[in-house]
Motif scaffolding. Structure first.
Motif, PDB file in Angstrom:
ATOM      1  N   TYR A 285      36.115  54.387  38.940  1.00 25.86           N
ATOM      2  CA  TYR A 285      36.621  54.195  40.315  1.00 25.86           C
ATOM      3  C   TYR A 285      35.821  53.129  40.995  1.00 25.86           C
ATOM      4  CZ  TYR A 285      33.154  57.639  40.891  1.00 25.86           C
ATOM      5  OH  TYR A 285      32.054  58.623  40.816  1.00 25.86           O
ATOM      6  N   SER A 286      36.137  52.694  41.984  1.00 28.16           N
ATOM      7  CA  SER A 286      35.734  51.721  42.785  1.00 28.16           C
ATOM      8  C   SER A 286      34.705  52.379  43.554  1.00 28.16           C
ATOM      9  CB  SER A 286      36.598  50.971  43.520  1.00 28.16           C
ATOM     10  OG  SER A 286      35.841  49.846  44.161  1.00 28.16           O
ATOM     11  N   TRP A 287      33.529  51.766  43.784  1.00 27.17           N
ATOM     12  CA  TRP A 287      32.607  52.133  44.832  1.00 27.17           C
ATOM     13  C   TRP A 287      32.003  50.997  45.799  1.00 27.17           C
ATOM     14  CZ3 TRP A 287      32.245  57.177  45.748  1.00 27.17           C
ATOM     15  CH2 TRP A 287      31.201  57.670  46.464  1.00 27.17           C
TER      16      TRP A 287
ATOM     17  N   SER B  55      34.376  54.145  47.381  1.00 31.52           N
ATOM     18  CA  SER B  55      35.679  54.516  47.826  1.00 31.52           C
ATOM     19  C   SER B  55      35.613  56.228  48.209  1.00 31.52           C
ATOM     20  CB  SER B  55      36.448  54.705  46.389  1.00 31.52           C
ATOM     21  OG  SER B  55      37.879  54.683  46.568  1.00 31.52           O
TER      22      SER B  55
ATOM     23  N   ASN C  34      32.444  47.525  44.931  1.00 30.89           N
ATOM     24  CA  ASN C  34      33.599  46.949  45.494  1.00 30.89           C
ATOM     25  C   ASN C  34      33.137  45.384  45.664  1.00 30.89           C
ATOM     26  OD1 ASN C  34      34.694  49.330  46.415  1.00 30.89           O
ATOM     27  ND2 ASN C  34      33.790  49.301  48.509  1.00 30.89           N
TER      28      ASN C  34
ATOM     29  N   HIS D 151      38.643  46.987  46.098  1.00 28.62           N
ATOM     30  CA  HIS D 151      38.611  47.257  44.888  1.00 28.62           C
ATOM     31  C   HIS D 151      38.254  45.904  44.141  1.00 28.62           C
ATOM     32  CE1 HIS D 151      39.904  51.117  45.914  1.00 28.62           C
ATOM     33  NE2 HIS D 151      39.928  51.426  44.542  1.00 28.62           N
TER      34      HIS D 151
ATOM     35  N   CYS E 270      42.175  53.944  44.967  1.00 29.64           N
ATOM     36  CA  CYS E 270      42.428  54.499  46.325  1.00 29.64           C
ATOM     37  C   CYS E 270      42.924  53.234  47.170  1.00 29.64           C
ATOM     38  CB  CYS E 270      41.248  54.906  46.947  1.00 29.64           C
ATOM     39  SG  CYS E 270      41.310  55.857  48.628  1.00 29.64           S
ATOM     40  N   ASN E 271      44.455  53.407  47.382  1.00 31.23           N
ATOM     41  CA  ASN E 271      44.879  52.194  48.000  1.00 31.23           C
ATOM     42  C   ASN E 271      46.101  52.751  49.307  1.00 31.23           C
ATOM     43  OD1 ASN E 271      45.839  49.646  48.484  1.00 31.23           O
ATOM     44  ND2 ASN E 271      47.555  49.779  47.197  1.00 31.23           N
TER      45      ASN E 271
ATOM     46  N   ASN F  57      42.137  52.011  50.602  1.00 28.45           N
ATOM     47  CA  ASN F  57      40.694  52.397  50.357  1.00 28.45           C
ATOM     48  C   ASN F  57      40.080  53.327  51.253  1.00 28.45           C
ATOM     49  OD1 ASN F  57      38.667  52.908  48.556  1.00 28.45           O
ATOM     50  ND2 ASN F  57      37.499  51.468  49.421  1.00 28.45           N
TER      51      ASN F  57
END
Length: 358
Positions: free
Chosen positions: A112-114, A116, A136, A142, A161-162, A164
């Motif tokens: 996952y992105s962070w 987030s 990020n 993202h 997460c969109n 985010n």
């Protein structure tokens, strides 16, 4: 003494809930404090919801429908998908946990992105999976090319997460198309769309409409935000039938209470009112973001019901300064501050506090 719990959990940060405004008001000697920390919609329950709760309360000595049949059918009709593709749970975050259980074994990777959603590391750790965090990009969103490059043969699930949380940034369709095409078919991509109802950018895709038929995509939604049921915790996912069925197998039995099911059914009948309230939130979101930019903060465009102040090392100090003026916001130490969109009066109070704090 023998260690009774997992040692690795000691390094895991706890989920931080929004502070109780009544406690802060007492501390400061104020008649009330304002809570803009938890991404709640400030306009109260939707029409008919309280009445549905009261009626359902008379049967709380009975177990709820474990199959959540009526609600799943209502969701299927509302979103034009088959009911067999829907699973419900205690908010979308619980369904994220269940997806992790259904896809991962210890040692598998969740990517996952962070930064987030702060629950993602908790979901991975409690499943025994390994977190793979991709920083990020410079715009606080993202970095999809880097995320695609980080997928390995151990990756079982990717969380997108969109918009985010907590930055409010969003991914447009062309970028998401390229990303999904790059992810192997045996990796489940979870589109977390908890804030979908607040999206106004036509280039930000509705995951259900655009990607719902992809075999390796699952979409998370919640009734906690725009639908006003944060206190009852109702979320749902839409995925291919075999994925949804696997999730229903691992969901905690009876986790969607009878009261929550009744309230959700009542809320879903109020689509026009939800749209009206979302429009109010969006107008205030845009006003709030522009006002904070005038204070010298580079607020990214938000498609959610909150804005992000990338204050870095000043985040904790800013949060404390706002609290000292009776406004509760959500600092993420070292990164930024998330501010939920409230009523116009609440937002004005925040702007006064923010100007003083900055």
């Amino acid at each position: 003494m023998t260690k009774l719990t997992r040692a690795d959990l000691e390094a895991l940060p706890s989920y931080v809930p929004g502070r109780n405004p009544a406690d802060l008001a007492r501390e400061l000697g104020l008649p009330e404090a304002i809570k803009l920390a938890s991404n709640e919609v400030p306009y109260g329950p939707l029409p008919g919801v309280v009445e549905a709760i009261a009626e359902a309360a008379s049967g709380v000595h009975r177990y709820p429908d474990m199959g959540v049949v009526a609600l799943r059918e209502a969701l299927a009709e509302r979103y034009e998908v088959a009911a067999e593709r829907i699973a419900t749970g205690c908010g979308s975050v619980a369904l994220c946990e269940h997806l992790a259980r259904a896809t991962c074994l210890p040692g598998d990777e969740i990517l996952y992105s962070w930064r987030s959603f702060e629950a993602y590391p908790i979901v991975a750790a409690t499943t025994g999976a390994t977190s793979v965090r991709v920083p990020n990009n410079a715009g606080h969103g993202h970095d999809l090319p880097a995320m695609a490059a980080a997928v390995t043969d151990r990756t079982r699930m990717v969380l997108v997460c969109n918009p985010n949380n907590p930055t409010g940034t969003s991914i447009r369709r062309a970028d998401l198309d390229r990303f999904l095409d790059a992810v192997p078919d045996d990796v489940l991509v979870v589109l977390d769309e908890a804030y979908r109802e607040f999206v106004t950018d036509p280039d930000v895709p509705d995951g259900l409409q655009v990607y719902g038929d992809r075999p390796n995509v699952a979409i998370l939604r919640t009734l906690s935000k725009a639908w006003g049921l944060a206190g009852l915790r109702v979320g749902f996912l839409v995925a291919q039938p075999e994925v949804a069925a696997a999730v229903r197998k691992v969901v905690t039995p009876f986790s969607t209470s009878a009261v929550a099911q009744a309230a959700a059914l009542a809320a879903l009948r109020q689509q026009d009112e939800v749209l009206r309230r979302c429009a109010l939130v969006v107008a205030e979101r845009d006003r709030l973001g522009e006002a904070v930019r005038k204070l010298g903060v580079d607020v990214p465009d938000s498609q959610a019901n909150f804005i992000w102040l990338p204050l870095g090392d000043r985040s904790t100090e800013f949060g404390a300064a706002c609290e000292s003026r009776g406004v509760i916001v959500r600092p993420f130490p070292g990164d930024g501050v998330r501010v939920t969109v409230g009523t116009p009066a609440e937002n004005d109070a925040f702007l006064v506090a923010a100007e003083a704090a900055l």
